[in-house]
Design a protein around this motif. Structure first.
Motif: not given
Length: 532
Positions: A59, A229-230, A341, A345, A476, A485, A488-489, A492
């Motif tokens: 990230r 992520t969602s 970010y 996404w 997930g 989080l 997850l970010q 993406a």
């Protein structure tokens, strides 16, 4: 390639599909994506801290070095949609002049919004405006455009403009470009409903080989991580709401139980298909969201919130050039942690949302498609963000927002509702809203991933769809529990980076396809999606 549209050659595409264990798959796409998905799940389970550190590094690296590329790509995609919609190309009807839409405008729009960013708006609709307001009051690199230190009115305007920017025209343009490309080449050129089809005008038959397989694999992986992520956000917020209301501990076990229950509901929706699953849930969700919106509007300063709507649109459009600037930013905290970010996404979501948009948009004109997929959802998002965001900021300015500013992102919605009448009831409604968005997103994403891994087929057996339902849910869960989080970010963002280049090339292919249809209107006629 001058006459590419007059003699389309699908080569050997679809001939490599295999029937395996009662499933119809394209091995070149299905097996690599299934293997990578399983590997991510196992790695996160076996070495949770190592995997979390790795995703965090991914990230940081992508954001630090490619922030300009993410923002520039979003700008190009938005300009592409505007130019096409305003040009004569906007008159082209998807599927040809005689094509009729399968769904009413209300059902169509509800499904577009439900499969898009509905769950994200619920998650961030209070927290992001509040965060940007407090940082703007303090000023510095973490505030949008440097903030407005000590000026509450200016800080409110900046906060709302920045929030709308992150959820407005740019993200929906990203989805629209993908959906338009898939719709044009599947409905008007009888090509497979797959990402590779949009590249035929650029690369010819090569797209049916390994190059196309790579595009599809990348699109599937991006979809899996973007959707995971969602789902992670939705599960986190729903569990936070349950904990806030009923004191149930938000632990790994309770989150797993919640996701397991929602997986069962999603399976029933997948089994019902688009008409008996996603369509019904999307319409229910739209009305539930509308009711909650009206409630917050009517219990707050209604006239002020209505006035804020016009001011927010004006401020957003006024600051759009500055917020869209990809280089030389001094507000790096806001720019990297929020906008970049989000762009990654949205790009990772593009194959999923775009393909679903395409599947339900036969018979719409290109201009209507762009308006319905980009302009209308943006306006609805602005309304939602204005009512929830401005209501929250008003509490803070009035000196009643101490608990709101201290609350975590996933509980701020429930803290706001607690300050209004009938808090217990509306909080339950909000949780229901999150969970229905959860199901519709998981369901539609599963259908799209299944289509991409089966050579464009839409008639695969239930067991095949179920594999992807659990693959998305599994990723997930492990990313949420192992790294939260951040992981997850990171997933993406890592998959969104290469896909951004794919979407830019897709614009060129789509433009060539639309120009060919415009020159030869009789070429476009209603066509069925190729079965492979």
């Amino acid at each position: 390639m001058a006459d590419w549209d007059k003699a389309i050659d699908l080569g050997d595409y679809g001939k490599s599909n295999r029937n395996w264990l009662g499933m119809h798959i394209n091995p070149a796409v299905f097996l690599p994506t299934a293997f990578i998905s399983l590997a991510v799940i196992l790695f996160s389970l076996v070495a949770p801290q190592t995997s979390a550190d790795l995703f965090s590094a991914l990230r940081s690296g992508a954001v630090d070095h490619f922030d300009w590329f993410f923002m520039s790509a979003g700008n190009v995609l938005l300009l592409f949609c505007v130019i096409v919609a305003l040009s004569p190309l906007g008159n082209i009807r998807l599927g040809g002049k005689g094509a009729k839409p399968d769904y009413s405008r209300l059902s169509w729009f509800a499904m577009l919004f439900g499969a898009g960013m509905g769950i994200g708006l619920v998650f961030y609709g209070v927290g992001e405006p509040v965060t940007h307001f407090t940082t703007s009051m303090a000023g510095g690199s973490g505030a949008p455009l440097g903030g407005a230190t000590g000026d509450a009115a200016a800080a409110r305007g900046l906060a709302m403009a920045a929030t709308i920017f992150d959820w407005g025209l740019h993200p929906w343009a990203i989805f629209t470009v993908t959906g338009l490309a898939l719709a044009v080449f599947s409905f008007d050129y009888r090509m497979p409903l797959s990402m590779r089809s949009a590249f035929y005008p650029l690369f010819g038959k090569a797209v049916w080989g390994r190059a196309g397989d790579v595009i599809e694999i990348l699109a599937v992986l991006a979809t899996i991580f973007g959707l995971a992520t969602s789902l992670g956000l939705g599960a986190q917020q729903a569990m936070a709401g349950i904990s806030y209301l009923y004191g149930v501990s938000s632990s790994s076990t309770t989150i797993l139980i919640l996701i397991a229950v929602m997986a069962a509901v999603t399976f029933l929706s997948v089994r019902g298909g688009i008409d008996r699953g996603i369509r019904i849930l999307s319409e229910v969700n739209m009305w539930v969201a509308f009711a909650l919106l009206v409630f917050v509007l009517s219990t707050g300063s209604t006239l002020q919130l209505v006035g804020d709507l016009g001011r927010n649109i004006f401020t957003y459009l006024s600051l759009l050039p500055a917020l869209s600037n990809p280089v030389g930013r001094t507000d790096t905290g806001f720019y990297n942690d929020w906008s970049v970010y989000y762009w990654a996404w949205w790009i990772s979501w593009a194959p999923f949302v775009g393909m679903f948009m395409a599947r339900i948009s036969l018979g719409r004109t290109v201009r209507e498609f762009i308006a319905g997929a980009m302009i209308a959802p943006t306006l609805l998002g602005i309304i939602w963000l204005t009512i929830f965001g401005d209501a929250s900021i008003a509490h803070i300015v009035a000196g009643n927002g101490a608990e709101l500013t201290k609350a975590s992102l996933d509980t701020q919605l429930f803290v706001l509702l607690a300050s209004l009448p009938w808090a217990q009831f509306t909080s339950v409604v909000a949780i229901a809203l999150i969970l229905i968005f959860f199901v519709t997103g998981w369901d539609s994403g599963t259908l799209v991933i299944d289509t991409m891994t089966s050579g464009g087929r839409t008639d695969t057996p239930l067991r095949q769809k179920t594999i992807w339902l659990f693959a998305v849910g599994g990723i997930g869960i492990v990313l949420l529990l192992s790294g939260g989080l951040t992981s997850l970010q990171a997933g993406a963002i890592a998959t969104g980076l290469p896909l951004a280049g794919v979407l830019l090339l897709m614009c060129a292919g789509t433009l060539k396809g639309l120009l060919a249809l415009h020159r030869q209107p009789s070429h476009g006629k209603v066509m069925d999606i190729i079965d492979g």
